[in-house]
Design an enzyme around this catalytic site. Structure first.
Site, PDB file in Angstrom:
ATOM      1  N   GLY A 251       0.772  -1.233   0.000  1.00 51.24           N
ATOM      2  CA  GLY A 251       0.000   0.000   0.000  1.00 51.24           C
ATOM      3  C   GLY A 251       0.805   1.286   0.000  1.00 51.24           C
ATOM      4  O   GLY A 251       0.228   2.373   0.051  1.00 51.24           O
ATOM      5  N   GLY A 252       2.122   1.185  -0.088  1.00 47.52           N
ATOM      6  CA  GLY A 252       2.941   2.393  -0.098  1.00 47.52           C
ATOM      7  C   GLY A 252       2.624   3.308  -1.264  1.00 47.52           C
ATOM      8  O   GLY A 252       2.426   4.518  -1.102  1.00 47.52           O
ATOM      9  N   LYS A 253       2.554   2.718  -2.465  1.00 50.85           N
ATOM     10  CA  LYS A 253       2.268   3.524  -3.657  1.00 50.85           C
ATOM     11  C   LYS A 253       0.808   3.966  -3.673  1.00 50.85           C
ATOM     12  O   LYS A 253       0.482   5.080  -4.094  1.00 50.85           O
ATOM     13  CB  LYS A 253       2.619   2.736  -4.920  1.00 50.85           C
ATOM     14  N   ASP A 327       2.058  -1.852 -10.893  1.00 49.73           N
ATOM     15  CA  ASP A 327       3.342  -2.157 -10.261  1.00 49.73           C
ATOM     16  C   ASP A 327       3.370  -3.678 -10.145  1.00 49.73           C
ATOM     17  O   ASP A 327       2.944  -4.250  -9.148  1.00 49.73           O
ATOM     18  CB  ASP A 327       3.444  -1.482  -8.886  1.00 49.73           C
ATOM     19  N   CYS A 377      10.471  -4.029  -9.812  1.00 38.62           N
ATOM     20  CA  CYS A 377      11.716  -3.893  -9.035  1.00 38.62           C
ATOM     21  C   CYS A 377      12.690  -4.998  -9.439  1.00 38.62           C
ATOM     22  O   CYS A 377      13.295  -5.658  -8.595  1.00 38.62           O
ATOM     23  CB  CYS A 377      11.446  -3.904  -7.539  1.00 38.62           C
TER      24      CYS A 377
END
Length: 462
Positions: A251-253, A327, A377
């Site tokens: 949930g960071g983005k 992502d 990533c």
């Protein structure tokens, strides 16, 4: 500075990765010696942590300078985190191009003497220690036979995943990450009916000294790798839009997108595992964001066959979103530090088809004139530039767009993309500046180069 061997991979994976970085286009451009040098630097830099910690500041709640001041005050309370033995000033830098980022230097590698009693941890746990974590019990694989709480021990990382859980010693390939104090007896770790929890070894002399953010300004300071913060800015969300984050956990983005919108609009977060969705919602609550709606759902199936359907949750009618972030799940071979990966080549190659299925859904859910950002990533061509080439060929409605900010390198040769297309891509390639003496440069100027391996592509749907 290199203190660890290069990342430990299965031989078949090493050969595959080498073929990626020594592909024909690269060889024609830089020659075999240049390509080989870059590949070897990649293996080594992946096993080492970046020279700083990146914090995304909650500027939707509080001005950056105020967060910077509060963070400095909190970290000064940590006795171990000082810029030098004499000076208790905590260095916190702003980023010259990204308005919600704070950078804190990491002190390391430090001259820490390895002790004889060793606690063996998994490679993932060892990597966390290198970025400032203590050793939590689930990460402990082996410990001395008579270890008691209060014993001083050295912590070593099992690089190849060959240590047997519960062993009393281990002589396999390992890397020393620092010294600590046992918080539990061996019997509490291995001889219990219920899996033990909590800190097993409290690090007191880590090889790399980073601040601990455990409980530090949880609503104002969010730990996030620099390229991951860049993704949110590249997506460019505007207040009032409806935005989809297809693979949202943790949930960071998602939270960054909502913050950049001023928490005005709707951010829909999907993940197919419920406890990951719970984590997204927990982070949203901690960061005081109300525009996020999270659903446990397989994003591949997120398009409704009924265009008139108007459910709040998935599946959604086609062209439901102004912007989409994919992502994507990936092989993760850009994460740092990563001293060992035990995946097979088959596992690593399994991500490309999954990413393409998700991409199909992303394009269908995006409105005409909308923006799609694809990121990973990993450093593997098949999951990055090759996916861009495939997408441009498969979806004539998509065109590559310039990215802002663009602080990484351009795309990598090998997928048949034109020089202009490569310049529109953003690949964070830490190996390009590894061992070049650039680590002596001031932190803000080296931060863009000393990152995890990461990839970003931005598309417009015409």
């Amino acid at each position: 500075m290199s203190v660890f061997p290069g990342i430990s991979l299965k031989p078949e994976v090493t050969e595959f990765l080498k073929s990626v970085f020594l592909n024909n286009e690269v060889l024609a451009a830089v020659g075999r010696e240049g390509a080989e040098s870059r590949f070897q630097k990649l293996l080594v830099c992946l096993s080492h942590p970046p020279s700083y910690t990146c914090v995304r500041a909650s500027t939707h709640l509080t001005p950056l300078e105020e967060i910077r001041h509060k963070l400095g005050e909190e970290l000064r309370k940590q006795k171990t985190f000082k810029s030098s033995a004499e000076d208790s000033t905590v260095q916190i830098f702003t980023h010259p191009k990204i308005p919600d980022v704070l950078l804190l230097p990491v002190d390391g590698p430090r001259p820490v003497k390895q002790l004889h009693p060793e606690v063996v941890v998994g490679a993932q746990c060892g990597s966390a220690v290198l970025r400032g974590a203590h050793v939590f019990v689930p990460g402990i694989i082996a410990s001395p036979k008579y270890m008691k709480a209060g014993d001083v021990v050295s912590v070593v990382s099992d690089l190849e995943g060959k240590c047997t859980r519960g062993a009393k010693s281990f002589l396999g390939k390992r890397a020393f990450v620092g010294n600590g104090v046992a918080e539990m007896d061996r019997s509490e770790i291995f001889c219990t009916d219920e899996p033990a929890k909590g800190i097993g070894v409290r690090m007191v002399e880590p090889l790399y000294l980073s601040p601990s953010f455990d409980g530090v300004l949880p609503s104002l300071a969010f730990l996030q790798n620099l390229p991951s913060v860049v993704v949110g800015h590249v997506l460019g969300p505007h207040p009032g839009e409806r935005i989809l984050d297809m693979c949202a956990a943790p949930g960071g983005k998602t939270c960054h997108i909502a913050a950049l919108m001023g928490d005005q609009g709707e951010v829909v977060a999907l993940d197919k595992i419920q406890n990951k969705i719970d984590r997204v919602l927990q982070n949203a609550q901690t960061l005081h964001l109300r525009s996020i709606k999270a659903f446990c759902f397989n994003s591949i199936k997120a398009v409704s066959s009924d265009p008139t359907q108007e459910n709040e949750g998935p599946p959604f009618p086609p062209e439901s979103f102004d912007r989409v972030l994919l992502d994507a799940p990936c092989s993760g071979l850009g994460q740092r530090p990563n001293m060992g990966c035990t995946w097979s080549l088959k596992e690593i190659r399994s991500y490309q088809p999954l990413q393409r299925k998700l991409f199909h859904t992303a394009v269908r859910l995006l409105k005409k004139g909308g923006i799609l950002v694809y990121s990973t990533c990993t450093v593997i061509l098949a999951e990055n530039e090759e996916q861009v080439a495939w997408a441009l060929d498969s979806f004539p409605c998509l065109t590559l767009q310039p990215q802002e900010p663009h602080i990484g390198a351009e795309g990598m040769l090998g997928a048949g993309l034109s020089p202009k297309q490569l310049r529109l891509l953003q690949r964070f390639s830490p190996e390009l500046s590894w061992d070049q003496g650039g680590m002596e440069a001031p932190l803000p100027s080296r931060a863009d180069r000393d990152t995890i391996g990461f990839f970003i592509a931005k598309f417009l749907k015409n």
